[in-house]
Enzyme design. Structure first.
Site, short mmCIF file in Angstrom:
data_model
loop_
_atom_site.label_atom_id
_atom_site.label_comp_id
_atom_site.label_asym_id
_atom_site.label_seq_id
_atom_site.Cartn_x
_atom_site.Cartn_y
_atom_site.Cartn_z
N LYS A 19 32.85 51.50 52.88
CA LYS A 19 34.29 51.23 53.04
C LYS A 19 35.12 51.95 51.98
O LYS A 19 36.07 52.67 52.29
CB LYS A 19 34.56 49.72 52.96
CG LYS A 19 36.03 49.35 52.82
CD LYS A 19 36.25 47.87 52.73
CE LYS A 19 36.26 47.31 51.34
NZ LYS A 19 37.52 47.44 50.58
N ASN A 20 34.80 51.73 50.72
CA ASN A 20 35.68 52.25 49.67
C ASN A 20 35.59 53.76 49.53
O ASN A 20 36.47 54.38 48.95
CB ASN A 20 35.40 51.53 48.34
CG ASN A 20 35.90 50.09 48.39
OD1 ASN A 20 36.72 49.75 49.25
ND2 ASN A 20 35.40 49.25 47.51
N CYS A 114 43.59 42.26 47.90
CA CYS A 114 43.02 40.94 47.62
C CYS A 114 43.64 40.42 46.34
O CYS A 114 43.90 41.19 45.42
CB CYS A 114 41.51 41.02 47.43
SG CYS A 114 40.61 41.25 48.94
N ARG A 119 47.18 43.24 39.47
CA ARG A 119 46.47 44.51 39.68
C ARG A 119 47.47 45.66 39.54
O ARG A 119 47.94 46.23 40.52
CB ARG A 119 45.81 44.53 41.07
CG ARG A 119 44.71 43.50 41.21
CD ARG A 119 44.12 43.50 42.61
NE ARG A 119 43.22 44.61 42.86
CZ ARG A 119 42.63 44.82 44.04
NH1 ARG A 119 42.87 44.02 45.05
NH2 ARG A 119 41.80 45.83 44.19
N ASP A 303 32.30 43.72 42.86
CA ASP A 303 32.30 43.42 44.30
C ASP A 303 31.00 42.75 44.77
O ASP A 303 30.88 42.38 45.94
CB ASP A 303 32.56 44.70 45.13
CG ASP A 303 33.97 45.23 44.90
OD1 ASP A 303 34.81 44.48 44.38
OD2 ASP A 303 34.22 46.40 45.23
N ARG A 395 37.02 43.01 57.39
CA ARG A 395 37.60 44.18 56.73
C ARG A 395 36.54 45.10 56.17
O ARG A 395 36.75 46.31 56.07
CB ARG A 395 38.51 43.73 55.59
CG ARG A 395 39.74 42.98 56.06
CD ARG A 395 40.71 42.81 54.93
NE ARG A 395 40.60 43.96 54.08
CZ ARG A 395 40.45 43.91 52.76
NH1 ARG A 395 40.41 42.76 52.15
NH2 ARG A 395 40.35 45.00 52.08
N1 EPU Z 1 43.96 48.61 36.42
C1 EPU Z 1 45.09 48.69 35.64
N2 EPU Z 1 45.96 49.73 35.87
C2 EPU Z 1 45.75 50.66 36.83
C3 EPU Z 1 44.59 50.57 37.63
C4 EPU Z 1 43.70 49.53 37.40
O1 EPU Z 1 45.32 47.86 34.77
O2 EPU Z 1 46.58 51.55 37.00
C5 EPU Z 1 43.00 47.50 36.22
C6 EPU Z 1 42.98 46.57 37.43
O3 EPU Z 1 43.98 45.59 37.32
C7 EPU Z 1 41.59 46.01 37.38
C8 EPU Z 1 40.77 47.15 36.80
O4 EPU Z 1 41.69 48.02 36.16
O5 EPU Z 1 41.54 44.92 36.50
C9 EPU Z 1 39.95 47.91 37.83
O6 EPU Z 1 40.77 48.40 38.85
P1 EPU Z 1 40.38 49.69 39.72
O7 EPU Z 1 41.58 50.56 39.76
O8 EPU Z 1 39.11 50.24 39.23
O9 EPU Z 1 40.15 49.03 41.14
P2 EPU Z 1 40.81 49.43 42.52
O10 EPU Z 1 40.80 50.91 42.67
O11 EPU Z 1 42.09 48.71 42.71
C10 EPU Z 1 38.52 49.48 43.78
C11 EPU Z 1 37.97 48.85 45.03
C12 EPU Z 1 37.76 47.37 44.80
C13 EPU Z 1 36.84 47.18 43.60
C14 EPU Z 1 37.39 47.93 42.37
C15 EPU Z 1 36.45 47.87 41.17
C16 EPU Z 1 38.89 50.21 46.79
C17 EPU Z 1 39.81 50.33 47.94
N3 EPU Z 1 38.91 49.05 46.14
O12 EPU Z 1 39.76 48.82 43.53
O13 EPU Z 1 37.09 46.91 45.97
O14 EPU Z 1 36.76 45.80 43.29
O15 EPU Z 1 37.61 49.30 42.71
O16 EPU Z 1 35.23 48.45 41.48
O17 EPU Z 1 38.13 51.12 46.50
C18 EPU Z 1 36.37 45.33 47.56
O18 EPU Z 1 35.82 46.27 48.17
O19 EPU Z 1 36.16 44.12 47.82
C19 EPU Z 1 37.28 45.64 46.45
C20 EPU Z 1 38.16 44.77 45.98
#
Ligand code: EPU
Length: 427
Positions: A19-20, A114, A119, A303, A395
């Site tokens: 998915k991701n 979510c 975030r 995850d 999803r």
């Molecule tokens: N963060 C910040 N600032 C930013 C970006 C991130 O403070 O600009 C913080 C976030 O608040 C969080 C941490 O850094 O505490 C990690 O966030 P990250 O950006 O790595 O996560 P994401 O890109 O929003 C993706 C996956 C998530 C998965 C996370 C961590 C996708 C679409 N989503 O989210 O997947 O939990 O990486 O591996 O790729 C899921 O599949 O269930 C899911 C939630």
């Protein structure tokens, strides 16, 4: 979803595309005025929504069977992507990087997602600014990026954010000059996106390490590409097999991606045997306690945290889980307590005293992975578990009911009149 638990899972299951990863690949198709074909496409609702968004914005989207798609974005509309389209999930923010990368400007509403606490996307925004974007926040939660000509730059990330790394890669592949992302995320889907972009003619090196170097190229072209298998779906079936005391061969996996998950299962006393592209998991004895801390890749993935929360509910001894990524990812624990779990949560730490067994109960899927945890808990429990709000599970898990039924689970969907079903999709 209704589950009559207590049956060990046995047999073989095939994991779908990640998915991701695929959500990033689908966004990247915007970068070429040509046709990209993506195989090993998971049949999940997040993918349908992303395809719908691309179609709404003018892309020619052709599904080829159940697991492939051809996309041509030649006549793509570079106008605003409204909240109506982005609210469903977090990955919609990849359109910012992709549109900026293609047109030098982008207007995309804030993403949904979510609810794990705050975030922020400050690292994405700062990265775009370093590449030359002037950023403004418009009405209706729209983020606008504008630049004469995006230019490569060094970008240091304050945390190894998956989303920021991917978004900056998308924005940088066609920028003038060189972009170096320091403290980049190393997750398998970051590497998959780099491989996809390189198949389109980009020059991205170092993905999978904490420095990603991108030499901007003028044009990208179409390509044929197969998405990597889903690390988290594979991990979920590994956890389900172990939690039910079963024996399952999980096919279409990259064992290297599974190392942190495999290590924790071994610590719990599970047998894990790796083959080239499959993994056999067997749990003939009661599982033992373990300690887990979630971390960016190659650490234990956040995850997979809820699925292990369920598995450890009946493991012998006291287990401790520390959540290292999100502020609030333990809401599902109260549902496990309803099922007889003995669990205390204090901020980002959960202490789990293993009980003999869980008891079936009506529970909710609070989000995608929390939903997967409820499924595992239901499979482990004595009696019947009824899970509400299962649209979250759809999803990210292709045909989870069919795949688990094949493994001998007693699981079914209770028919719900479509019209009254909430469309509560959000990542
Ligand atoms: N963060 C910040 N600032 C930013 C970006 C991130 O403070 O600009 C913080 C976030 O608040 C969080 C941490 O850094 O505490 C990690 O966030 P990250 O950006 O790595 O996560 P994401 O890109 O929003 C993706 C996956 C998530 C998965 C996370 C961590 C996708 C679409 N989503 O989210 O997947 O939990 O990486 O591996 O790729 C899921 O599949 O269930 C899911 C939630």
């Amino acid at each position: 979803m209704i589950i009559n638990g207590g049956r060990p899972l046995r047999g073989e299951v095939t994991v779908s595309g990640a998915k991701n990863a695929v959500l990033a690949l689908l966004s990247a198709t915007v970068l070429a005025k040509d046709t990209c074909r993506i195989d090993n496409l998971p049949n999940i609702s997040d993918v349908s929504i992303m395809l719908h968004i691309l179609h709404q914005l003018g892309a020619d989207v052709k599904r080829v069977g159940r697991h492939a798609v051809e996309i041509n974005t030649r006549y793509f509309n570079s106008g605003v992507v409204p909240h109506e389209l982005t609210k469903h999930f977090r990955a919609s923010y990849y359109l910012l990087g992709a549109l900026f990368g293609r047109f030098g400007h982008a207007r995309v509403a804030m993403p949904g997602g979510c609810d794990f606490g705050v975030r922020p996307i400050d690292q994405h925004i700062r990265g775009f600014e370093l590449l030359g974007a002037s950023v403004s926040f418009e009405e209706n939660a729209v983020i606008a990026l504008k630049s004469e000509q995006p230019s490569g730059a060094p970008v240091y990330l304050d945390m190894a954010s998956v989303g920021a790394t991917i978004n900056i890669m998308l924005a940088a592949v066609r920028a003038r000059g060189v972009t170096i992302i320091e403290n980049a995320a190393k997750e398998p889907h970051v590497v998959d996106l780099a491989n996809f972009l390189n198949s389109m003619g980009a020059d991205v090196r170092g993905a999978g390490t904490d420095v990603v170097k991108i030499h901007g190229v003028r044009e990208l072209h179409g390509c044929d590409y197969a998405t990597i298998p889903d690390q988290i779906e594979a991990g979920t079936y590994m956890a389900a097999a172990a939690a039910t005391g079963g024996e399952v061969l999980i096919r279409n996996v990259i064992p290297k991606h599974m190392e942190s998950i495999t290590a924790k299962l071994l610590e719990c006393g599970v047998t894990v045997e790796e083959f080239d592209d499959s993994i056999l998991v067997a749990a003939p004895h009661r599982l033992q306690r373990c300690k887990i801390k979630t971390q960016p890749h190659p650490g234990f993935p956040t995850d997979m945290q809820p699925q292990f929360g369920a598995l450890l509910a009946t493991a012998e001894g006291t287990s401790i889980i520390s959540e290292g990524i999100y502020d609030n990812r333990f809401r599902y624990m109260e549902q496990l307590v309803r099922m007889g779990g003995d669990i205390k949560v204090d901020g980002k730490v959960a202490v789990i005293e293993g009980v003999d067994h869980l008891k079936g109960a009506p529970v909710k899927a609070y989000d995608l992975r929390a939903g997967a945890a409820m499924v595992i808990a239901g499979l482990m429990a004595q009696g019947t578990t009824e899970i509400e709000d299962i649209e979250y599970i759809d999803r990210g898990y292709e045909d989870i009911v069919g795949k688990l039924a094949e493994l001998g689970a007693e699981i079914r969907l209770m028919p719900v009149v479509d019209a009254i079903r909430d469309v509560k999709v959000a990542n």
